[in-house]
Scaffold this motif. Structure first.
Motif, PDB file in Angstrom:
ATOM      1  N   GLN A  43       0.843  -1.188   0.000  1.00  0.00           N
ATOM      2  CA  GLN A  43       0.000   0.000   0.000  1.00  0.00           C
ATOM      3  C   GLN A  43       0.885   1.247   0.000  1.00  0.00           C
ATOM      4  O   GLN A  43       2.007   1.220   0.494  1.00  0.00           O
ATOM      5  N   VAL A  44       0.343   2.331  -0.557  1.00  0.00           N
ATOM      6  CA  VAL A  44       1.111   3.570  -0.608  1.00  0.00           C
ATOM      7  C   VAL A  44       1.056   4.289   0.739  1.00  0.00           C
ATOM      8  O   VAL A  44      -0.023   4.456   1.298  1.00  0.00           O
ATOM      9  N   VAL A  45       2.227   4.698   1.232  1.00  0.00           N
ATOM     10  CA  VAL A  45       2.262   5.419   2.507  1.00  0.00           C
ATOM     11  C   VAL A  45       2.983   6.756   2.307  1.00  0.00           C
ATOM     12  O   VAL A  45       4.121   6.792   1.819  1.00  0.00           O
ATOM     13  N   GLU A  46       2.320   7.842   2.667  1.00  0.00           N
ATOM     14  CA  GLU A  46       2.931   9.166   2.509  1.00  0.00           C
ATOM     15  C   GLU A  46       4.002   9.377   3.572  1.00  0.00           C
ATOM     16  O   GLU A  46       3.807   9.033   4.726  1.00  0.00           O
ATOM     17  N   PHE A  47       5.155   9.951   3.157  1.00  0.00           N
ATOM     18  CA  PHE A  47       6.171  10.227   4.173  1.00  0.00           C
ATOM     19  C   PHE A  47       6.705  11.652   4.115  1.00  0.00           C
ATOM     20  O   PHE A  47       7.453  12.075   4.982  1.00  0.00           O
ATOM     21  N   ASP A  48       6.340  12.402   3.093  1.00  0.00           N
ATOM     22  CA  ASP A  48       6.796  13.789   3.039  1.00  0.00           C
ATOM     23  C   ASP A  48       5.868  14.553   2.110  1.00  0.00           C
ATOM     24  O   ASP A  48       5.183  13.946   1.287  1.00  0.00           O
ATOM     25  N   LYS A  49       5.842  15.878   2.225  1.00  0.00           N
ATOM     26  CA  LYS A  49       5.010  16.625   1.278  1.00  0.00           C
ATOM     27  C   LYS A  49       5.580  18.009   0.994  1.00  0.00           C
ATOM     28  O   LYS A  49       6.344  18.561   1.800  1.00  0.00           O
ATOM     29  N   LEU A  50       5.216  18.521  -0.179  1.00  0.00           N
ATOM     30  CA  LEU A  50       5.569  19.887  -0.551  1.00  0.00           C
ATOM     31  C   LEU A  50       4.259  20.648  -0.655  1.00  0.00           C
ATOM     32  O   LEU A  50       3.325  20.176  -1.307  1.00  0.00           O
ATOM     33  N   ASP A  51       4.185  21.810  -0.002  1.00  0.00           N
ATOM     34  CA  ASP A  51       2.915  22.527   0.046  1.00  0.00           C
ATOM     35  C   ASP A  51       2.687  23.379  -1.193  1.00  0.00           C
ATOM     36  O   ASP A  51       3.609  24.000  -1.717  1.00  0.00           O
ATOM     37  N   ALA A  52       1.431  23.417  -1.606  1.00  0.00           N
ATOM     38  CA  ALA A  52       0.952  24.320  -2.665  1.00  0.00           C
ATOM     39  C   ALA A  52       1.924  24.460  -3.834  1.00  0.00           C
ATOM     40  O   ALA A  52       2.489  25.518  -4.081  1.00  0.00           O
ATOM     41  N   VAL A  53       2.116  23.365  -4.563  1.00  0.00           N
ATOM     42  CA  VAL A  53       3.056  23.371  -5.686  1.00  0.00           C
ATOM     43  C   VAL A  53       2.369  23.887  -6.947  1.00  0.00           C
ATOM     44  O   VAL A  53       1.297  23.422  -7.314  1.00  0.00           O
ATOM     45  N   LYS A  54       3.024  24.851  -7.607  1.00  0.00           N
ATOM     46  CA  LYS A  54       2.516  25.358  -8.888  1.00  0.00           C
ATOM     47  C   LYS A  54       3.272  24.687 -10.026  1.00  0.00           C
ATOM     48  O   LYS A  54       4.362  24.156  -9.825  1.00  0.00           O
ATOM     49  N   ASP A  55       2.709  24.754 -11.214  1.00  0.00           N
ATOM     50  CA  ASP A  55       3.357  24.140 -12.375  1.00  0.00           C
ATOM     51  C   ASP A  55       4.632  24.897 -12.746  1.00  0.00           C
ATOM     52  O   ASP A  55       4.575  26.073 -13.117  1.00  0.00           O
ATOM     53  N   PRO A  56       5.790  24.239 -12.670  1.00  0.00           N
ATOM     54  CA  PRO A  56       7.047  24.939 -12.969  1.00  0.00           C
ATOM     55  C   PRO A  56       7.147  25.401 -14.422  1.00  0.00           C
ATOM     56  O   PRO A  56       7.808  26.401 -14.711  1.00  0.00           O
ATOM     57  N   VAL A  57       6.511  24.665 -15.326  1.00  0.00           N
ATOM     58  CA  VAL A  57       6.609  25.023 -16.745  1.00  0.00           C
ATOM     59  C   VAL A  57       6.000  26.403 -16.986  1.00  0.00           C
ATOM     60  O   VAL A  57       6.564  27.252 -17.684  1.00  0.00           O
ATOM     61  N   LYS A  58       4.809  26.620 -16.384  1.00  0.00           N
ATOM     62  CA  LYS A  58       4.169  27.920 -16.620  1.00  0.00           C
ATOM     63  C   LYS A  58       4.831  29.031 -15.795  1.00  0.00           C
ATOM     64  O   LYS A  58       4.841  30.186 -16.212  1.00  0.00           O
ATOM     65  N   LEU A  59       5.429  28.662 -14.651  1.00  0.00           N
ATOM     66  CA  LEU A  59       6.204  29.659 -13.905  1.00  0.00           C
ATOM     67  C   LEU A  59       7.369  30.143 -14.767  1.00  0.00           C
ATOM     68  O   LEU A  59       7.703  31.322 -14.800  1.00  0.00           O
ATOM     69  N   GLN A  60       7.978  29.188 -15.471  1.00  0.00           N
ATOM     70  CA  GLN A  60       9.099  29.521 -16.354  1.00  0.00           C
ATOM     71  C   GLN A  60       8.620  30.420 -17.494  1.00  0.00           C
ATOM     72  O   GLN A  60       9.260  31.407 -17.834  1.00  0.00           O
ATOM     73  N   LEU A  61       7.468  30.059 -18.083  1.00  0.00           N
ATOM     74  CA  LEU A  61       6.893  30.872 -19.160  1.00  0.00           C
ATOM     75  C   LEU A  61       6.686  32.304 -18.679  1.00  0.00           C
ATOM     76  O   LEU A  61       6.991  33.271 -19.381  1.00  0.00           O
ATOM     77  N   LYS A  62       6.173  32.413 -17.443  1.00  0.00           N
ATOM     78  CA  LYS A  62       5.893  33.724 -16.879  1.00  0.00           C
ATOM     79  C   LYS A  62       7.193  34.511 -16.693  1.00  0.00           C
ATOM     80  O   LYS A  62       7.281  35.686 -17.050  1.00  0.00           O
ATOM     81  N   ALA A  63       8.192  33.798 -16.172  1.00  0.00           N
ATOM     82  CA  ALA A  63       9.487  34.440 -15.945  1.00  0.00           C
ATOM     83  C   ALA A  63      10.093  34.917 -17.261  1.00  0.00           C
ATOM     84  O   ALA A  63      10.759  35.955 -17.322  1.00  0.00           O
ATOM     85  N   ASP A  64       9.841  34.170 -18.344  1.00  0.00           N
ATOM     86  CA  ASP A  64      10.365  34.550 -19.659  1.00  0.00           C
ATOM     87  C   ASP A  64       9.477  35.581 -20.346  1.00  0.00           C
ATOM     88  O   ASP A  64       9.734  35.946 -21.494  1.00  0.00           O
ATOM     89  N   GLY A  65       8.404  35.978 -19.681  1.00  0.00           N
ATOM     90  CA  GLY A  65       7.483  36.954 -20.267  1.00  0.00           C
ATOM     91  C   GLY A  65       6.664  36.386 -21.402  1.00  0.00           C
ATOM     92  O   GLY A  65       6.211  37.107 -22.292  1.00  0.00           O
ATOM     93  N   LYS A  66       6.467  35.058 -21.403  1.00  0.00           N
ATOM     94  CA  LYS A  66       5.725  34.440 -22.504  1.00  0.00           C
ATOM     95  C   LYS A  66       4.301  34.068 -22.127  1.00  0.00           C
ATOM     96  O   LYS A  66       3.636  33.314 -22.833  1.00  0.00           O
ATOM     97  N   LEU A  67       3.849  34.560 -20.968  1.00  0.00           N
ATOM     98  CA  LEU A  67       2.499  34.225 -20.534  1.00  0.00           C
ATOM     99  C   LEU A  67       1.608  35.463 -20.629  1.00  0.00           C
ATOM    100  O   LEU A  67       1.918  36.503 -20.071  1.00  0.00           O
ATOM    101  N   ASN A  68       0.486  35.324 -21.359  1.00  0.00           N
ATOM    102  CA  ASN A  68      -0.467  36.432 -21.458  1.00  0.00           C
ATOM    103  C   ASN A  68      -1.226  36.604 -20.142  1.00  0.00           C
ATOM    104  O   ASN A  68      -1.260  35.682 -19.326  1.00  0.00           O
TER     105      ASN A  68
END
Lengths: 333, 408
Positions: free
Chosen positions: B377-402
């Motif tokens: 069975q799957v058992v959780e042992f760690d977590k990262l809170d409120a993760v956003k999509d890195p690809v679109k964060l990158q797009l935003k950083a590159d100024g490619k997101l409308n």
């Protein structure tokens, strides 16, 4: 079919001319294809896909029905046509009509190359080879992920408006007019070919492959010609599909598509000109309605329907109707 | 004479097509495009169960309007994006739906993107997981997962904490597979690991023996795996176990699909120790989830929910909550505006819709397969809170997101 009056002198030209003549019901049929604009304006997208499937089935009929060449890989040409038209539009030339011509020329060339293999084999070998070719082309398209998009499909196909006026709308109005006109014009050409002396020689080859060379028909070159024509129109159907949906999926080259078009043709009646058209319409409508009724298990009902139709009408819908008419007539006389 | 009948046949066909459905004012129609048949049918079943459960719990009226669901099958041909596109068009033109939801696989959603932009109808993606999808139409919102969010986190963990040095990647050769491969490899390399090889297998691929052998031959100390749901995770798990590839010999990192109940069953003890980075497992401990698991258990005769079910459930939740906010106004622009920034407590934990990208923001859990009550069975042992999509964060950083979240 075109029985001679007993006693009258046999005139081969007259036989051909009689075949070419338009019958009232044919005209009614083509007028009826305009009915969806008035009766079912919400179904024009489906109608345009029926027109495409009908043209595709018609191109296969030239091989299966008229020349006696079995093919389970006809999707190769559909797919090549679709990808050529799609790629052309994706890379900057979105004019639909020249796109169609481009795609059909490309497909005719592919058909020409493949025809060298096809004229050397018959029967079961032909089934094997056509299936093999279909898988081969499918896998090539799949592996060329950068060009074709692989399983993601070819994205970014942008078509220009037809004549710069009619853009492809979401309701499928332009798409249906466009596909219907293309299918009708192709039908005229194919009808003329089938009813020409050349078409007659194809039927001769279908009936007796040994006798035809004996009366001086160059079999191989005739078969090559018919192969190229068939490929060209299948490619045209593929191009229409790519242009109207502005998308090409690997499915365009799939074995399933090859099999489905054969099913449509057999369903309607092979070797009967209108068989492919009727079969395509019946198949697509049945599929659409059944999938709506039962999204999980609709393939079961489709299968059942096909089995029943083929058991009771082994020569397809048109074949069955023709037999029925013959029986009624013979009872009367 | 047979031409007579050709004509009649054509007319009959035209008549048959004339059965257009009637329209009602006080209903909101939602079209579901899912793979109900074919290789990915199970995925559709799960998503639909989530949809049904939410409607069972919350009724079928919202803001005084009745919710009507129309189901369409996109799965018959395995992947047929052109079918998904046609179904989307037909749902809008023919059935006059207000909202569309579902989308089992990425190609389906991408093919239909233009339809939503043109018709201004909201589409809620309940599974398709390639990062870029939401950037292809301003009317997309997603409740499943942008793959790179989870896979980037997993890649970093694998190299830093997981003890992997040389890795091999095995992904399905289409959008999400390539997406997750890149995300994992990039994060893994950035954290000091080495990628020594990889394979991409076709989407419709029933047998994985050859690929498992390739992995074995590569002598990698770890492997990263992505396969879409359906029948494949179990088939791949079985092939790995048969070739002696278990977490004891090779560290296995994967997305959530490989460690859902069915594949775990077919792998047996060979699955013990697989590490996955994902947004949901039915073993997640929360009251909301306990209730959700119970509901799905009842609906599917004891089967446990997976990420598809939870995405379907949250997809409906998003639609309901947004309609509540707009007082039943399902107009595309109004509805998508209402969806932006919505936050709620999902069975997988707190989630929200990123107002900039319309994609989901959620916790990513690191989980290990362990024996619980005698079963893997799957058992959780760690977590990262409120993760956003890195690809679109990158797009935003590159100024490619409308501003509307589409890519330039």
């Amino acid at each position: 079919m075109n029985a001679q009056t007993p006693g009258a002198a046999f005139n081969p030209q007259e036989v051909l001319r009689a075949q070419v003549r338009w019958r009232a019901l044919e005209i009614i049929f083509w007028v009826a294809t305009l009915a969806p604009f008035v009766l079912t304006p919400n179904y024009l997208i489906l109608c345009s896909q029926i027109a495409i499937a009908a043209l595709f089935a018609l191109s296969l009929d030239l091989l299966v029905g008229y020349s006696g060449i079995v093919s389970l890989g006809h999707a190769v040409y559909f797919g090549v046509g679709a990808y050529s038209a799609g790629l052309l539009a994706k890379h900057g030339w979105g004019e639909p009509i020249s796109g169609l011509l481009f795609a059909s020329v490309v497909t005719a060339l592919v058909g020409y190359l493949i025809s060298f293999i096809m004229v050397r084999i018959t029967h079961f070998a032909l089934i094997m080879v056509t299936v093999g070719l279909c898988l081969l082309f499918g896998e090539i398209a799949n592996s060329l992920h950068d060009v074709t998009g692989g399983d993601d499909g070819l994205q970014g196909v942008k078509m220009w408006s037809i004549f710069g006026i009619y853009r492809f709308d979401m309701f499928g109005r332009t798409a249906y007019v466009y596909t219907l006109v293309a299918t009708f014009l192709s039908f005229l050409v194919l009808r003329r070919i089938i009813n020409s002396p050349f078409g007659l020689s194809l039927r001769g080859m279908r009936e007796n492959q040994r006798r035809m060379p004996a009366i001086g028909v160059p079999m191989k070159s005739r078969l090559q010609v018919v192969y190229v024509i068939s490929a060209c129109f299948a490619g045209l159907a593929g191009a229409l599909s790519a242009q109207t949906t502005q998308f090409v999926a690997l499915d365009a080259l799939s074995f399933q598509r090859s099999a489905e078009v054969l099913v449509m043709l057999i369903l309607g009646g092979a070797g009967r000109l209108y068989g492919g058209l009727i079969g395509a319409a019946m198949f697509m409508v049945a599929r659409d309605q059944l999938a709506d009724m039962n999204p999980q298990y609709w393939y079961f009902w489709l299968g059942l329907l096909l089995v029943i139709v083929i058991i009771f009408l082994p020569n397809g819908i048109l074949g069955g109707l023709a037999a029925l008419i013959d029986r009624v007539r013979s009872r009367r006389s | 004479m047979k031409k007579v009948f050709a004509g009649i046949g054509g007319m009959a066909t035209a008549m048959l097509l004339g059965l257009a459905p009637a329209q009602a004012q006080d209903t909101i129609k939602i079209g579901l495009i899912m793979s109900f048949s074919g290789q990915f049918a199970d995925l559709g079943t799960m998503m639909d169960a989530g949809v049904k459960l939410y409607m069972k719990e919350h009724g079928d009226t919202i803001a005084g309007k009745k919710i009507e669901i129309i189901r369409k099958d996109s799965g018959a041909a395995g992947t047929a994006p052109d079918v998904a596109k046609r179904l989307a068009q037909e749902l809008i033109v023919r059935d006059k739906v207000d909202i569309i939801a579902g989308f089992s696989l990425t190609p389906d959603a991408l093919a239909a993107a233009d339809v939503f932009t043109e018709s201004k109808k909201v589409a809620v993606i309940m599974n398709a997981a390639t990062a870029i999808i939401t950037a292809r139409s301003p009317y997309f919102a997603r409740t499943s997962i942008p793959l790179p969010a989870a896979m980037g986190a997993l890649g970093t963990w694998a190299a830093k904490t997981g003890g992997a040095k040389k890795t091999f990647t095995m992904v399905t050769n289409y959008g999400p597979g390539i997406d997750s491969e890149i995300a994992f490899q990039t994060a893994f390399k950035a954290a000091g690991g080495e990628v020594i090889g990889g394979v991409r297998f076709p989407v419709a691929n029933p047998d994985f023996s050859a690929f498992a052998q390739q992995l074995k031959d590569s002598k990698a100390d770890s492997v990263y795996i992505f396969v879409p749901g359906g029948e494949q995770p179990a088939a791949l798990g079985k092939a790995l176990a048969e070739h002696g590839v278990t977490p004891k010999t090779v560290k296995i990192f994967s997305s959530g699909e490989l460690v859902n109940d069915e594949p775990l069953k077919s792998m047996g003890d060979a699955a013990l120790g697989i590490i996955s980075g994902w947004s949901y497992s039915w073993t997640h401990k929360s009251d909301t989830n306990a209730k959700f698991v119970k509901g799905i258990n009842e609906m599917l005769n004891g089967r446990n929910p997976d990420q598809f079910a939870v995405s379907g459930y949250d997809g409906m939740q998003l639609i309901y909550k947004a309609l509540e906010k707009t007082k039943g106004n399902a107009d595309g622009d109004t509805l998508i505006a209402a969806m932006k920034g919505l936050a709620w407590e999902s069975p997988r934990g707190p989630v929200s819709i990123d107002p900039e990208t319309r994609d989901i923001v959620q916790n990513i859990y690191l989980r290990r397969v362990d024996t619980v009550n005698g079963k893997p069975q799957v058992v959780e042992f760690d977590k990262l809170d409120a993760v956003k999509d890195p690809v679109k964060l990158q797009l935003k950083a590159d100024g490619k997101l409308n501003p509307d979240g589409t890519a330039k």
